[in-house]
Design an enzyme around this catalytic site. Structure first.
Site, mmCIF file in Angstrom:
data_model
loop_
_atom_site.group_PDB
_atom_site.id
_atom_site.type_symbol
_atom_site.label_atom_id
_atom_site.label_comp_id
_atom_site.label_asym_id
_atom_site.label_seq_id
_atom_site.Cartn_x
_atom_site.Cartn_y
_atom_site.Cartn_z
ATOM 1 N N HIS A 56 0.831 -1.192 0.000
ATOM 2 C CA HIS A 56 0.000 0.000 0.000
ATOM 3 C C HIS A 56 0.874 1.254 0.000
ATOM 4 O O HIS A 56 1.840 1.336 0.745
ATOM 5 C CB HIS A 56 -0.935 0.023 1.216
ATOM 6 C CG HIS A 56 -2.081 0.947 1.015
ATOM 7 N ND1 HIS A 56 -1.936 2.299 1.083
ATOM 8 C CD2 HIS A 56 -3.377 0.723 0.700
ATOM 9 C CE1 HIS A 56 -3.107 2.869 0.827
ATOM 10 N NE2 HIS A 56 -3.994 1.940 0.599
ATOM 11 N N GLU B 132 -7.376 -4.406 -1.569
ATOM 12 C CA GLU B 132 -7.877 -5.419 -2.503
ATOM 13 C C GLU B 132 -7.993 -6.797 -1.845
ATOM 14 O O GLU B 132 -8.868 -7.583 -2.176
ATOM 15 C CB GLU B 132 -6.961 -5.522 -3.731
ATOM 16 C CG GLU B 132 -7.152 -4.416 -4.758
ATOM 17 C CD GLU B 132 -6.302 -3.193 -4.450
ATOM 18 O OE1 GLU B 132 -5.653 -3.148 -3.382
ATOM 19 O OE2 GLU B 132 -6.299 -2.263 -5.284
#
Lengths: 376, 478
Positions: free
Chosen positions: B256, B312
């Site tokens: 991330h 995700e």
């Protein structure tokens, strides 16, 4: 977040290294692909300029032939794109919106847009076709199919007008396209780079850039400049016209640029191109020259410490109207030129990519607690 | 603090003021218009969250009704947009391409230039475009939008033409609210840049979708579902994760860009999965297994890695659980994020500041024009340096003085054909990806070309290997 400084608009922040263009706002110079803009604009065909931007060098004669033919073979648009443009024209959607719709729709039948160099060439090749087809529909005429035997600029004029363009008109358009093909990290170019920074594709970058360019703070106003010049020409008295505007506290369109503190070097190139295009003694162009002289003098009287010169829009209006581009297509024609710069920047971004991910400074409420709907 | 002269990722620059959300990547906190994301997701419906984003406050009962009605009345798309959806489906275009092209053409049906109205319109039509495309893709007729259903329920209806299940609607609605807004992520920033020229919201939304399309943001979904399934079926999750880790350059679902700790939205989505999805508890357990095992593995294999799971990893089980086809995960994310995107665009329009950063020129200087028939053939230019100074030559030699770079040149020389990035990486001993990329960049252009079909030596690169690296030295390298 701590440790970050607020730079709204990113003014003064350097976000990329580029080999494409070099602006010196103090000195009033612009180099494109290493060449001074006046030299490139007047020497190169548009295809040569595009090759230079994509490949970082000039093509040999063979390479140029192959590149031209490749671009020419990518000009066609599909029935869907025509349908969108037909409807856009009939609903009088502005040309830049139609271009955005057309470019996005053209991606659906462009084949493999995953190959970045091919996608870049397709984008450059197809822009004139979309703009011209929209314009023909706007005029209640059938679009004129692209001709592979014509160069990029000549074919654009051909598709807009349906008549064989003169050499002088082609040279005029070509000089214009070269002059405005790239100009550092303006908002639309930066958008294109931001889009591909997520590893997205080049057609998306082009679509986003068109959407950015259509804003009035960016695309500028060569159309209204032409209207102004026509009004001046009709009035027959440039001096009176300028005085009236300045006394009323209005801005004069076509003067000044935020990046250049001296004259925008592109304005001089376009002025020369316009001069070469118009025959000696052309009435309208005489007015344009006279108006420029008068306006620069009066503006410097008006604001002695800040010299305002004609900018790109001023001579864009004079030149493009002369070669037969309707004023509604001035900004789309700018996009046709700049599409090559966008694609070159997108390719450059891909070759040394960093995800563009700035932060924001939160200035809203912090500790809200939820109020149920019935209690509000 | 003086601003950095050069910041290509803009990671140290605040590019805008916002009242929309506050992200604390160090502490793992997200506040949306004043409300912690946990609280907002637990309480608000999507329309309520949209109203909050657009108006900076919660709606009253009446306002909410009116707002819902307004959105519902804007869901229809034009014939030409529908026909684009069909073309996209027939041509096997990706859902995100269909959404992008459909949004771009949305201006056709729009009878307003008012930004706030356009914002609502864009949010309202996005699900219709995706669902219409999807129905054509399945060889079915589109299901027309229903005004009696909420935004999220109607999306499920248009996808399936079946009355949506209540739990599925709740689960999907939690997803929509949770991901609606997330600061200046790249697509949102692109949207703000677009309207910084006083362009319109349709252009901004189109640009944002075009940006969101990039793999960096949403390409991992299919891989994540595969991993979850494999781990569920395997006895030894570590072993199968290790396989992914050594194969790929990037572990799907990890890395991330903002959070240095757990993404606060992860827990919200996990709770929704447990509550609204059949066998949801098992699924979230698998996610936890993957999360823990992969984090440990990443730490062990790449000690300098700070990779945290991306959202995700938690989105995949929730969306598949509420019946969203996996091909539509990214597009569904875009449809949900549309609220934050247009809210940012409206905020940018209000602040009215043109985005215009600078670039540093690193190209050649003052070339003089050569007429086309006097130009040398390809390849000769590769040794051409700007200017005649010997410094340039010595820079070229310095470029070659790094053993890792010579190793790359040799690998490419041996391959004798264009080589994919991963193959080239595997062929060299440089483990760190950043270092590998750095060295590759130094070689690029003069010695190595990045071509359509992979990396290859330029003529200059080939000549270097042939002249500088002798057979004896080659043996040493082996």
């Amino acid at each position: 977040m701590s440790g970050t400084e607020l730079h709204r608009g990113l003014d003064g922040i350097t976000v990329a290294e580029t080999r494409l263009s070099d602006i010196d706002g103090e000195a009033g110079t612009l180099h494109i692909g290493g060449f001074p803009v006046d030299e490139l604009a007047t020497s190169a065909t548009f295809e040569e300029t595009v090759f230079l931007l994509f490949e970082d060098r000039l093509p040999s004669a063979d390479e140029l032939d192959a590149f031209r033919a490749d671009l020419a073979a990518r000009r066609e648009i599909g029935e869907d794109v025509h349908a969108i443009l037909r409807q856009a024209a009939s609903e009088e959607v502005p040309a830049m919106d139609a271009l955005r719709m057309g470019v996005a729709a053209a991606s659906l039948d462009a084949g493999d847009t995953e190959r970045p160099r091919e996608a870049a060439r397709r984008v450059v090749a197809v822009f004139p076709t979309i703009v011209a087809a929209y314009w023909r529909y706007r005029q209640n005429e059938e679009p004129v199919a692209p001709r592979e035997d014509l160069r990029h600029a000549a074919n654009y004029l051909w598709m807009v007008s349906g008549t064989e363009p003169t050499d002088a008109a082609v040279r005029g358009v070509e000089t214009y396209l070269n002059t405005v093909v790239d100009h550092g990290l303006n908002a639309s170019t930066f958008t294109a780079r931001t889009v591909v920074s997520t590893e997205s594709d080049l057609v998306s970058a082009a679509t986003a850039a068109v959407g950015t360019l259509k804003g009035p703070l960016h695309g500028g106003a060569p159309g209204p400049v032409l209207e102004m010049l026509e009004a001046v020409h009709e009035s027959g008295d440039p001096e009176e016209f300028v005085r009236e505007r300045l006394d009323a506290g209005e801005r004069l369109m076509g003067f000044g640029h935020r990046v250049y503190s001296v004259r925008d070097p592109r304005a001089a190139v376009l002025a020369t191109a316009a001069e070469q295009f118009y025959d000696d003694g052309d009435d309208f162009f005489e007015t344009v020259r006279r108006f420029e002289e008068v306006a620069v003098d009066l503006l410097s009287e008006h604001k002695p410490d800040h010299r305002l010169d004609t900018n790109v829009e001023f001579y864009t209006a004079a030149l493009l109207s002369g070669v037969g581009i309707p004023k509604e297509l001035f900004t789309p024609t700018f996009a046709i030129a700049r599409s090559a710069g966008w694609m070159a920047h997108a390719l450059e971004q891909r070759s040394d990519n960093r995800l563009v991910r700035p932060v924001s400074r939160y200035v809203g409420e912090t500790d809200c607690s939820w109020t149920p709907l019935s209690e509000r | 603090m003086t601003p950095p002269a050069f910041d290509p990722a803009l990671s140290s620059v605040a590019a805008a003021r916002t009242t929309l959300s506050d992200l604390d990547g160090e502490r793992g906190e997200l506040v949306v218009v004043g409300y912690p994301i946990e609280e907002l997701a637990a309480n608000a419906g999507y329309e309520e969250a949209l109203f909050l984003l657009f108006e900076d406050r919660l709606p009253t009962d009446e306002e909410l009704d009116a707002f819902r009605g307004d959105l519902a009345a804007r869901r229809d798309i034009d014939d030409s947009v529908r026909s684009l959806c069909r073309t996209a489906a027939d041509g096997d275009a990706a859902p995100m391409d269909a959404l992008e092209a459909g949004l771009a053409a949305t201006g056709l049906a729009l009878e307003t230039a008012d930004p706030a109205e356009t914002a609502r319109h864009v949010v309202a039509v996005a699900p219709t475009i995706v669902a219409t495309y999807w129905r054509y893709r399945q060889g079915k007729q589109p299901a027309p939008p229903r005004e009696d259903l909420g935004h999220v329920a109607n999306y499920l209806w248009m996808l399936t033409r079946a009355e949506p299940d209540e739990d599925a609607v709740r689960g999907l609605e939690t997803f929509f609210v949770t991901v609606a807004e997330h600061g200046l992520n790249t697509p949102t920033f692109a949207a703000r840049t677009v309207v910084s020229t006083e362009s319109d919201l349709v252009s901004a939304a189109t640009a944002a979708v075009g940006t969101l399309k990039g793999d960096r943001h949403s390409g991992d979904f299919a891989a994540i579902l595969d991993i979850l399934r494999t781990v569920e079926e395997a006895d030894d999750p570590d072993a199968c994760l290790r396989e992914y880790l050594t194969e790929g350059e990037r572990f799907p679902g990890f890395g991330h860009p903002v959070y240095r700790t757990r993404d606060p939205r992860a827990a919200v989505l996990a709770t929704a999965t447990e509550r609204y999805v059949e066998a949801g508890t098992d699924r979230t357990a698998t996610v936890r297994t993957v999360e823990d095992a992969a984090t440990d593995l990443l730490r062990a294999e790449r000690p300098d890695s700070t990779a945290r799971p991306t959202l995700e990893l938690y989105i995949a089980p929730l969306l598949s659980g509420v019946g969203i086809p996996r091909d539509l995960f990214a597009a569904t994310f875009a449809v949900a994020r549309m609220g934050g995107i247009v809210a940012h665009a409206l905020e940018q329009l209000d602040s009215g500041r043109l985005v215009r950063p600078s670039a540093r020129y690193v190209g050649s200087q003052a070339d003089s024009w050569l007429p086309v028939d006097e130009r040398a053939a390809v390849g000769d230019e590769l040794f051409r340096q700007p200017g005649d100074s010997l410094e340039a030559v010595s820079e070229t030699l310095a470029t070659l003085s790094e053993p890792s770079r010579l190793e790359m040149l040799l690998a490419l020389f041996d391959a004798d054909a264009p080589v994919a990035y991963s193959t080239l990486r595997a062929a060299t001993s440089i483990e760190d990806k950043g270092r590998f990329n750095y060295h590759l960049r130094q070689l690029q252009d003069y010695f190595v070309a990045d071509r359509e079909d992979g990396y290859a030596l330029t003529d200059a690169g080939r000549r270097v290997v042939e002249t500088v690296v002798t057979d004896d030295q080659l043996l040493d390298v082996e």
